[in-house]
Design an enzyme around this catalytic site. Structure first.
Site, PDB file in Angstrom:
ATOM      1  N   CYS A   1       1.063  -1.401  -0.013  1.00  0.00           N
ATOM      2  CA  CYS A   1       0.018   0.001   0.294  1.00  0.00           C
ATOM      3  C   CYS A   1       1.057   0.969   0.566  1.00  0.00           C
ATOM      4  CB  CYS A   1      -0.301  -0.067   0.871  1.00  0.00           C
ATOM      5  SG  CYS A   1      -2.111   1.628   1.826  1.00  0.00           S
TER       6      CYS A   1
ATOM      7  N   TYR B   1      -6.183   5.764  -8.214  1.00  0.00           N
ATOM      8  CA  TYR B   1      -7.018   5.640  -7.390  1.00  0.00           C
ATOM      9  C   TYR B   1      -8.157   5.719  -8.013  1.00  0.00           C
ATOM     10  CZ  TYR B   1      -4.226   2.791  -4.823  1.00  0.00           C
ATOM     11  OH  TYR B   1      -2.717   2.007  -3.696  1.00  0.00           O
TER      12      TYR B   1
END
Length: 280
Positions: A51, A167
């Site tokens: 991440c 994203y």
């Protein structure tokens, strides 16, 4: 708990991916006036090496010499239907050495048995009071920078245009939303390319938090975001100044040593798109 498998819950009526606010927003202070005093051995990070939002907390932790001040655990790169799990059988992952839990969600439920939000990472945890201090990565690294004697610097263009932009493109559920997000990603990268044509780092001659924020997205861009999130107008290798800058940062202590390509690539290859959105 909420259903974490329905990606449509995270899009607005235009099909745009909307990042929800983090749930825990406490603050560590040097003098302890907030109830959370900056002190060695008290705080713990729960992170994923896959991440980018969690990755930058590890970079700041190492850059500022906080390895002996703040401990951390690493979850499995694969996110299952119940979220992040601790699986020391996977290379680079660890058990939960603080609470002995098997899932990140258990940390949230320990703090609040009625919790109904998302089980995101990173998590900054207070081992003394047994509670979550903060689960917003930008605030965590700011605390490390300010309250642990570090310097803070931040640019909106990085967060909205690049860090979150990839994203917004990858999780868009409508063509217009995707087109808008992708355009902003590359407009922002073009801007950064221009900045780096005249100076070594984003704010000048020294590494700041802005460089940490940008690095974790850049290092994932070509192997992940170009194909997986369809941010494929250009690659980072096609930007001469950004490409040299990325290689420079990778070879700087704290950056390459915390970058695990195996976790990064396997996470995005093996975790479904419906589950990835909780990697904030």
């Amino acid at each position: 708990t909420i259903d974490t498998t329905d990606i449509l819950k995270w899009a607005n009526e235009k099909g745009e991916f909307i990042r929800k606010p983090s749930s825990f927003r406490n603050w560590i202070t040097a003098d302890g006036s907030s109830g959370f005093k900056a002190e060695a051995g008290r705080y713990h990070l729960y992170v994923s090496l896959a991440c980018p939002w969690a990755h930058r907390t590890l970079i700041v932790r190492q850059l500022k010499g906080l390895e002996d001040v703040i401990t951390f655990n690493v979850v499995d790169y694969h996110m299952g239907p119940n979220g992040w799990r601790f699986n020391p059988a996977v290379e680079g992952a660890t058990p939960d050495t603080v609470n002995g839990f098997s899932m990140i969600r258990e940390v949230y439920f320990k703090v609040d048995p009625d919790y109904s939000g998302r089980f995101t990472i990173p998590v900054l945890y207070d081992k003394v009071n047994g509670t979550i201090v903060d689960n917003e990565s930008s605030e965590i690294i700011r605390m490390l920078n300010t309250e642990f004697n570090c310097i803070y610097s931040c640019y909106t263009i990085l967060t909205q245009g690049i860090n979150n932009g990839v994203y917004r493109a990858g999780f868009a559920t409508a063509q217009d939303a995707y087109d808008k997000a992708v355009r902003e990603v590359f407009e922002s990268l073009d801007c950064v390319e221009g900045i780096l044509s005249t100076q070594r780092y984003l704010t000048g001659a020294s590494i700041t938090e802005a460089d940490v924020r940008l690095y974790t997205t850049l290092v994932r861009f070509d192997p992940v975001y170009v194909g997986h999130f369809k941010c494929n107008k250009k690659r980072i290798v096609d930007y001469p100044n950004i490409w040299g800058y990325l290689r420079d940062l990778y070879n700087t202590p704290g950056f390459g040593s915390t970058t695990n390509r195996y976790h990064i690539e396997h996470h995005y290859q093996k975790t479904s798109v419906k589950q990835k959105r909780t990697c904030y």
